[in-house]
Design an enzyme around this catalytic site. Structure first.
Site, PDB file in Angstrom:
ATOM      1  N   ASN C 152       1.517  -1.127  -0.197  1.00 49.87           N
ATOM      2  CA  ASN C 152      -0.347   0.008  -0.080  1.00 49.87           C
ATOM      3  C   ASN C 152       0.864   1.184   0.001  1.00 49.87           C
ATOM      4  O   ASN C 152       0.634   2.182  -0.431  1.00 49.87           O
ATOM      5  CB  ASN C 152      -1.213   0.110   0.907  1.00 49.87           C
ATOM      6  CG  ASN C 152      -0.257  -0.040   2.800  1.00 49.87           C
ATOM      7  OD1 ASN C 152      -0.166  -1.110   2.825  1.00 49.87           O
ATOM      8  ND2 ASN C 152      -0.160   0.317   3.265  1.00 49.87           N
ATOM      9  N   CYS C 326      -2.826   4.819   7.608  1.00 49.10           N
ATOM     10  CA  CYS C 326      -3.759   4.200   8.700  1.00 49.10           C
ATOM     11  C   CYS C 326      -3.105   5.198   9.877  1.00 49.10           C
ATOM     12  O   CYS C 326      -3.272   5.197  10.657  1.00 49.10           O
ATOM     13  CB  CYS C 326      -4.458   2.831   8.947  1.00 49.10           C
ATOM     14  SG  CYS C 326      -5.229   2.303   7.870  1.00 49.10           S
TER      15      CYS C 326
HETATM   16  C1  LIG Z   1      -3.061  -3.669   1.658  1.00 42.07           C
HETATM   17  C2  LIG Z   1      -4.123  -2.726   3.163  1.00 42.07           C
HETATM   18  N1  LIG Z   1      -4.683  -4.234   3.935  1.00 42.07           N
HETATM   19  C3  LIG Z   1      -5.513  -3.887   4.654  1.00 42.07           C
HETATM   20  C4  LIG Z   1      -6.271  -2.063   4.359  1.00 42.07           C
HETATM   21  C5  LIG Z   1      -7.532  -2.252   5.627  1.00 42.07           C
HETATM   22  O1  LIG Z   1      -8.429  -1.972   4.695  1.00 42.07           O
HETATM   23  P1  LIG Z   1      -9.876  -0.578   5.615  1.00 42.07           P
HETATM   24  O2  LIG Z   1      -9.009   0.072   5.554  1.00 42.07           O
HETATM   25  O3  LIG Z   1     -10.600  -1.380   4.275  1.00 42.07           O
HETATM   26  O4  LIG Z   1      -9.891  -2.015   6.910  1.00 42.07           O
HETATM   27  C6  LIG Z   1      -5.613  -1.872   3.272  1.00 42.07           C
HETATM   28  C7  LIG Z   1      -6.566  -0.054   3.861  1.00 42.07           C
HETATM   29  O5  LIG Z   1      -6.050   1.018   4.861  1.00 42.07           O
HETATM   30  C8  LIG Z   1      -4.519  -1.758   3.194  1.00 42.07           C
HETATM   31  O6  LIG Z   1      -3.744  -1.133   2.402  1.00 42.07           O
END
Ligand SMILES: Cc1ncc(COP(=O)(O)O)c(C=O)c1O
Ligand SMILES: Cc1ncc(COP(=O)(O)O)c(C=O)c1O
Ligand code: FES
Ligand code: FES
Lengths: 145, 387, 387, 145
Positions: C152, C326
């Site tokens: 990400n 996040c």
């Molecule tokens: C690679 C990856 N995994 C998991 C997530 C978590 O997804 P969500 O925020 O929709 O719970 C994200 C996004 O923030 C992500 O980029």
């Protein structure tokens, strides 16, 4: 959730009711869902089922399969009626949802119970007919998670 | 003439148009990441904090004690598993009741597999938990008492304040599943000694997929969904901003109209109960007659089975339910009806009708008229009736 | 003139108007309980099954293997905890990488507390996991390999097919967090030997608060959210029908436009990378240059710090991010940048810009022009620059 | 997320730069977030701070607190400058978000380090001044879940 045929038999069930002096009557129940089905058969001296009637306490599928079962056995010989399995009833109804497959067993067992009663009363033996069970056990295994 | 009468509001509700209106900009205009540095994301953050404020004050607590989840089931799972894990050194005993929602009961069953012990309290014929029973069940290793605020099937409202007081006298945490009660009847977490409270947006004309868990300040609780630092590091996942904004609006309206709704719905409820009791024989009201959610009507009609009734009602345009919402795909008789002492065959013949504030008396008349016929028709087919 | 350029699409995206359009009726018109008997609920059920179909075929599997969740974090938590619990008798060893999202890493940390052992694989300077390393890490008690499809932060696409093949040769389950890759690049769970795959709606112009977990047929997996019988008894909670319908639409559009988007976004991406590399000194591209998500640009600018850059970009109407979405509320330098070998000070100066298909070349020119000035200004304040 | 004052000092930082022959200079760093601040002081023979300058590698809050700190110490005596604590800087900026409180410690420590350097160079002792730390440890405890 139900096929059109099921809905038709549920809304306009054929042969609902009781019979004054049935040749055979059988009542079966399903432990799991607490439903009960009673089947009455009027069988002539040639062993031909002239009429079948039922009363059912049960879900939509149970009512529809009872209704269909009474139609399927009418006109058949006792021996042929044994081939009206739950699969045959389901097929005639264009299928049932998976969770309702077991309901069709009630109908099969009700026919068998009524035939057994008839056989007992007349001291005859019907090839391939087992004594009725009081409780229809769950035959399929549910998926476990 | 066929009408459409939706009486399954305990399962889920129609989203209010004002709620949809409030959500809309957050889909296509204010869509930034609420945890980001840029101003565009801060707008989302502000909307979230406003919602937290609205919800906090709706149950008499600070905004910072509200944590958003994806719904009632997640909140229940989090509360139970989170406490179980955080307090396992203190003890492994949990007290709950036999009439909880499956989100509690199945989570308890899971915890039992993990070595916890769970006491499932009986209820009386009206579905009431006895505070005395709660007290008796307490052991030195009890870490949590979880009793639902109001039952989803039979509508009985439990003596939460008394049970909360008992929990706190004994230094035990108290959780309540208020999914059915929240914003339907007044709740004050301080006065009622509630440490954890679960709620779900779609039960109060808000959106599906959003809910919250109230966690008393200072309470240690393990995270349930691990990951990003959202919700002050306690619940990971990109914030569902439109859902949160919708919940905010739904709560605002629900709280503002609560007194009025309680009055209107209780009257309609009692009207429907009275007509059914007067006009349909062998009908038994389930749940407490007075300590009852304003919108809940639940009857057993002897000699007939629930699903058949539902299908026939549906053919008349009436949506109702039998057993709990989540399990009407299931064949088991309702565990709640069994817990209040009904035998299997009777438990199978239950019908739950739950009102919204849009329902009219005329609609209920339409329902009773059809219900009478349906019950009569099904009884005429039943091998159990007049046998 | 101040523009508005949203370049944080890896964090979250704008919902497409068609998606909102598709969702709308499910808020106020078709709002019944999808698990109910009445026809009104069956309409919701049908919509859910249609979505399952769309999504299943988007990754080359049957509809029945798709389970809806509240998002990527829940899917990741479910996959890891669910496998850990179901297979603990077989072993307690899990293999993952150092560059996973926190939804994986923090869940692994949790599992370590529960007595599981986790191997965190290193990556090379481009962020690539080596299939050889995966093979070497396998032990007789390894029950799960979890490697993200694409990172990400730095956009690197991992050799999923090779890793999947290795996992299956050894009879080990293979999970991939495809939250960033799903519907951005082609995925085929059969060809790639994927047993479990996580995805999230809001990363592909769908709604927030909805996601899914693909679970290979026949795979035993413990439930994560216990309760009602929804999602074939595997994931409790009243179905988020509008969310599911929105996801359906978003996937449909994303899949139909994928090739075209990949082409367009890759070109824009490479254009932006080239301009930055040409015009800003001491700028280092992070992530693999070719095996890279079409929409990801990630640079470190030496001597300056990320947040300052973000604020100044924001003042010019440009939304970007630094570190993972996040955790931009956090102070820790990105674990991903540390894993590819950057020292702390440099890791602190990262900027991630992620494209959508609405971005134009002119907008990127605007971004570079501002970025140049901002970097220069911050360097003039930095005690590390020309020192 | 930041107050207007913070944004103002971030966008238009006062006294950015270096000093040719500072009376005292101090550099401090924050282990946790990897940021660095350098403070220069020009102190006259009466121990009055005539000017302060800074260079900062750090977040928005770090830049703004550096800027504000240089304004606050200018014109003060060495002794008074010791009272320019991180709290004083934060107050002057109308507060900082909780997660950014520690950034203001950088500014406090940078002033102290520069004063220490001045004291060392001139062989004097400043009442209440402690030797500078290389790394500012996290003072607040984060909530644990
Ligand atoms: C690679 C990856 N995994 C998991 C997530 C978590 O997804 P969500 O925020 O929709 O719970 C994200 C996004 O923030 C992500 O980029
Ligand atoms: C009492 C109670 N608890 C929990 C739930 C679960 O809520 P949700 O379906 O929103 O997850 C419900 C609703 O079905 C409920 O009625
Ligand atoms: S006969 Fe019991 S569910 Fe059908
Ligand atoms: S100084 Fe490091 S985050 Fe502010």
């Amino acid at each position: 959730m139900y096929s059109e045929k099921v809905m038709d038999h549920f809304q306009n069930p054929r042969n609902v009711g009781e019979m004054e002096n049935p040749s055979g009557v059988g009542t079966v129940g399903n432990a799991k869902c607490g439903d009960i089905m009673r089947m009455y058969l009027d069988i002539d001296e040639n062993g031909i089922i002239k009429e079948a009637k039922f009363k059912t306490f049960g879900c939509g599928a149970a009512v529809a399969t009872s209704s269909m079962a009474t139609e399927l056995v009418a006109g058949k010989t006792v021996q042929e009626a044994l081939e009206v399995t739950n699969k045959a009833v389901m097929e005639a109804l264009d299928g049932l949802p998976p969770v309702k497959v077991h309901c069709s067993l009630l109908a099969e067992q009700a026919i068998h119970a009524a035939l057994w009663d008839y056989a007992q009363k007349n001291g005859i033996k019907i090839e391939g007919l087992e004594p009725p069970v009081n409780d229809i056990e769950e035959l399929e295994e549910e998926e476990e998670y | 003439m066929k009408e459409f009468v939706y009486l399954d509001n305990a399962a889920t509700t129609k989203v209010r148009p004002e709620v949809v209106e409030a959500m809309l900009p957050y889909f296509t205009e204010i869509y930034g990441n609420a945890s980001a540095v840029y101003d565009f994301g801060q707008k989302c953050k502000q909307a979230i904090e406003d919602a937290r404020e609205t919800i906090g004050s709706s149950i008499g607590t600070k905004a910072s004690n509200i944590y958003f989840t994806a719904g009632g089931s997640e909140s229940d799972n989090w509360a139970l598993k989170g406490v179980a894990e955080a307090y396992k050194d203190k003890g492994k005993h949990i007290i709950t009741t036999k009439i909880e929602h499956h989100a509690i009961l199945h989570t308890c069953a899971y915890l039992e597999q993990q070595g916890y012990e769970v006491t499932y309290l009986d209820v009386d014929a009206d579905g009431l938990v006895s505070p005395e029973d709660v007290k008796k069940a307490i052991r030195p290793d009890t870490i949590l008492i979880s009793v639902m605020f109001a039952n989803n099937e039979i509508g009985t409202i439990e003596p939460i304040e008394e049970i909360g007081a008992i929990a706190h006298e004994h230094g035990i945490l108290f959780h309540t599943d208020a999914v059915q009660a929240y914003a339907q009847v007044p709740i004050d977490v301080e006065k009622m000694h509630i440490d954890l409270l679960s709620a779900s947006g779609h039960k109060l004309n808000g959106p599906k997929g959003i809910g919250f868990l109230y966690i008393r300040q200072g309470l240690k609780l393990k995270s349930f969904i691990h990951g990003g630092a959202q919700e002050r590091k306690r619940r990971a996942g990109t914030e569902n901003v439109p859902g949160i904004v919708g919940l905010d609006k739904a709560v605002e309206i629900a709280m503002a109209t609560m007194d009025e709704r309680i009055k209107k719905e209780s009257e309609l409820r009692d009207y429907l109960i009275a007509r059914i009791e007067d006009e349909i024989p062998f009908a038994k009201l389930n749940g407490h007659r007075v300590k009852r959610l304003p919108n809940n009507i639940n009857f057993c009609f002897r000699f007939i089975e629930g699903e058949s009734m539902l299908i026939m009602l549906d053919m008349a345009g009436i949506c109702g339910s039998s057993g709990s919402a989540c399990t009407s795909g299931s064949l088991d008789p309702s565990h709640v009806l069994l817990a209040i002492g009904l035998p299997h065959e009777i438990a199978h013949g239950s019908l739950r009708l739950t009102l919204s504030d849009e329902i009219t008396k005329e609609q209920l008349d339409y329902v009773v008229d059809h219900l009478k016929e349906i019950v009569a028709k099904l009884r005429s087919m039943s091998p159990l009736y007049e046998d």
